[in-house]
Design a protein around this motif. Structure first.
Motif, PDB file in Angstrom:
ATOM      1  N   LYS A   2      -2.804 -15.019 -20.079  1.00 19.63           N
ATOM      2  CA  LYS A   2      -2.597 -16.103 -19.139  1.00 19.63           C
ATOM      3  C   LYS A   2      -3.760 -17.092 -19.216  1.00 19.63           C
ATOM      4  O   LYS A   2      -4.921 -16.706 -19.289  1.00 19.63           O
ATOM      5  CB  LYS A   2      -2.488 -15.559 -17.712  1.00 19.63           C
ATOM      6  CG  LYS A   2      -1.234 -14.756 -17.430  1.00 19.63           C
ATOM      7  CD  LYS A   2       0.000 -15.647 -17.364  1.00 19.63           C
ATOM      8  CE  LYS A   2       1.218 -14.844 -16.936  1.00 19.63           C
ATOM      9  NZ  LYS A   2       2.441 -15.683 -16.903  1.00 19.63           N
ATOM     10  N   ARG A   3      -3.423 -18.372 -19.184  1.00 18.12           N
ATOM     11  CA  ARG A   3      -4.441 -19.423 -19.185  1.00 18.12           C
ATOM     12  C   ARG A   3      -4.469 -20.033 -17.786  1.00 18.12           C
ATOM     13  O   ARG A   3      -3.455 -20.581 -17.312  1.00 18.12           O
ATOM     14  CB  ARG A   3      -4.127 -20.482 -20.243  1.00 18.12           C
ATOM     15  CG  ARG A   3      -4.134 -19.913 -21.675  1.00 18.12           C
ATOM     16  CD  ARG A   3      -3.613 -20.924 -22.682  1.00 18.12           C
ATOM     17  NE  ARG A   3      -4.483 -22.079 -22.790  1.00 18.12           N
ATOM     18  CZ  ARG A   3      -5.511 -22.178 -23.633  1.00 18.12           C
ATOM     19  NH1 ARG A   3      -5.813 -21.159 -24.425  1.00 18.12           N
ATOM     20  NH2 ARG A   3      -6.234 -23.275 -23.697  1.00 18.12           N
ATOM     21  N   ARG A  63      -1.857 -25.857 -22.436  1.00 20.38           N
ATOM     22  CA  ARG A  63      -0.893 -24.773 -22.213  1.00 20.38           C
ATOM     23  C   ARG A  63      -1.320 -23.894 -21.026  1.00 20.38           C
ATOM     24  O   ARG A  63      -1.358 -22.670 -21.107  1.00 20.38           O
ATOM     25  CB  ARG A  63      -0.703 -23.927 -23.468  1.00 20.38           C
ATOM     26  CG  ARG A  63      -0.264 -24.730 -24.686  1.00 20.38           C
ATOM     27  CD  ARG A  63       0.107 -23.849 -25.858  1.00 20.38           C
ATOM     28  NE  ARG A  63      -0.962 -22.933 -26.227  1.00 20.38           N
ATOM     29  CZ  ARG A  63      -2.033 -23.269 -26.951  1.00 20.38           C
ATOM     30  NH1 ARG A  63      -2.169 -24.527 -27.381  1.00 20.38           N
ATOM     31  NH2 ARG A  63      -2.957 -22.369 -27.255  1.00 20.38           N
ATOM     32  N   ASP A  65      -1.038 -21.911 -17.699  1.00 19.97           N
ATOM     33  CA  ASP A  65       0.026 -21.163 -17.034  1.00 19.97           C
ATOM     34  C   ASP A  65      -0.090 -21.209 -15.512  1.00 19.97           C
ATOM     35  O   ASP A  65       0.929 -21.200 -14.803  1.00 19.97           O
ATOM     36  CB  ASP A  65      -0.019 -19.693 -17.472  1.00 19.97           C
ATOM     37  CG  ASP A  65       0.172 -19.525 -18.970  1.00 19.97           C
ATOM     38  OD1 ASP A  65       1.255 -19.899 -19.460  1.00 19.97           O
ATOM     39  OD2 ASP A  65      -0.765 -19.039 -19.634  1.00 19.97           O
ATOM     40  N   VAL A  91       4.024 -25.564 -13.650  1.00 15.26           N
ATOM     41  CA  VAL A  91       2.913 -24.616 -13.683  1.00 15.26           C
ATOM     42  C   VAL A  91       2.781 -23.941 -12.314  1.00 15.26           C
ATOM     43  O   VAL A  91       2.860 -24.597 -11.278  1.00 15.26           O
ATOM     44  CB  VAL A  91       1.597 -25.344 -14.046  1.00 15.26           C
ATOM     45  CG1 VAL A  91       0.383 -24.453 -13.821  1.00 15.26           C
ATOM     46  CG2 VAL A  91       1.644 -25.819 -15.486  1.00 15.26           C
ATOM     47  N   GLN A 242       1.946 -12.939 -10.419  1.00 10.99           N
ATOM     48  CA  GLN A 242       2.577 -13.910 -11.323  1.00 10.99           C
ATOM     49  C   GLN A 242       2.986 -13.283 -12.647  1.00 10.99           C
ATOM     50  O   GLN A 242       3.623 -13.926 -13.471  1.00 10.99           O
ATOM     51  CB  GLN A 242       1.634 -15.089 -11.574  1.00 10.99           C
ATOM     52  CG  GLN A 242       1.157 -15.795 -10.310  1.00 10.99           C
ATOM     53  CD  GLN A 242       2.299 -16.123  -9.361  1.00 10.99           C
ATOM     54  OE1 GLN A 242       3.233 -16.849  -9.700  1.00 10.99           O
ATOM     55  NE2 GLN A 242       2.212 -15.597  -8.131  1.00 10.99           N
TER      56      GLN A 242
END
Length: 243
Positions: A2-3, A63, A65, A91, A242
């Motif tokens: 995850k970013r 990108r 998340d 997002v 999440q």
């Protein structure tokens, strides 16, 4: 992996970044107000995004998340832009904002929505401590006849924006004893603060209560429609949910 982009600048943001679990790639974003910010221990960008469109472009290019808004409770513009950008990009988005302060026995607080109301409350001839940051000073231009003190972290590069004001340099946190000594030394009559919440900056309110000083407190602005968590622990739980 995850970013996660954390809109930082608060002690809660620093605590959150330090507690991030493995499998998360974190980038922090700072507004750039402080010239020597604390090292956050992760990739950090400094400066604005260029409005909602710029933040949308960044979220897509990097990108991202998950977007965590851990800015100051009065960073209204950034909070609104973050909500709009998250909605446009899809997002996942959460606001981490600590609980506000509430008066206790012995407190003498007067609440306002905007700082231009303060001149109608604080009499002329008073010494006023503005615990509101240098970015707010223009809002006190109608406070002629009072001595104004504004504490800043970095030595000011410009003079106070109008007559009757003075900068005081100091880096928080300050103890109650330090605040009592400062208010006494400067013969402060009134405090003006934002309802920022948090234990680190509560000491000035405790000192005001101890000295019997009245406080003008700015109410918090309304938050956009988004999930809100009040603690780092709750934010970590939200992030874990999440997936």
């Amino acid at each position: 992996m995850k970013r996660v982009l954390v809109l930082a600048g608060t002690s809660q943001a620093r605590e959150l970044i330090g507690a991030m679990p493995e499998g998360v790639e974190v980038t922090a974003s700072l507004a750039g107000v402080t010239r020597t910010p604390v090292d956050l221990g992760c990739a950090t960008r400094v400066g604005g995004f260029g409005g909602v469109d710029g933040l949308v472009a960044y979220l897509r290019a990097e990108r991202i998340d998950i977007l965590v808004d851990a800015t100051h409770p009065f960073a209204t513009q950034m909070t609104r832009q973050a909500a709009s950008a998250a909605a446009e990009t899809g997002v996942a988005h959460v606001i981490l904002q600590r609980e506000g302060w509430t008066p206790e026995a012995g407190d003498d607080w007067r609440f306002v929505n905007e700082f231009d109301e303060v001149a109608g409350i604080v009499p002329e001839g008073c010494t006023v401590f503005l615990g509101t940051g240098r970015q707010t000073l223009e809002q006190f231009a109608n406070m002629s006849g009072r001595r104004l003190l504004c504490r800043v972290i970095d030595p000011p590069q410009r003079d106070f924006p109008f007559a009757g004001g003075q900068f005081v340099v100091g880096r928080p946190p300050f103890s109650i004893e330090e605040e009592v000594a400062f208010f006494t030394r400067e013969s402060v009559d009134w405090l003006v603060v934002k309802n920022a919440g948090g234990a680190r900056s509560r000491s000035k309110l405790d000192a005001a209560r101890q000295l019997g000083l009245p406080v003008v407190m700015q109410r918090r602005p309304a938050l956009p429609d988004a999930p809100v968590v009040r603690s780092v622990a709750d934010c970590l739980a939200w992030l874990a949910a999440q997936g």
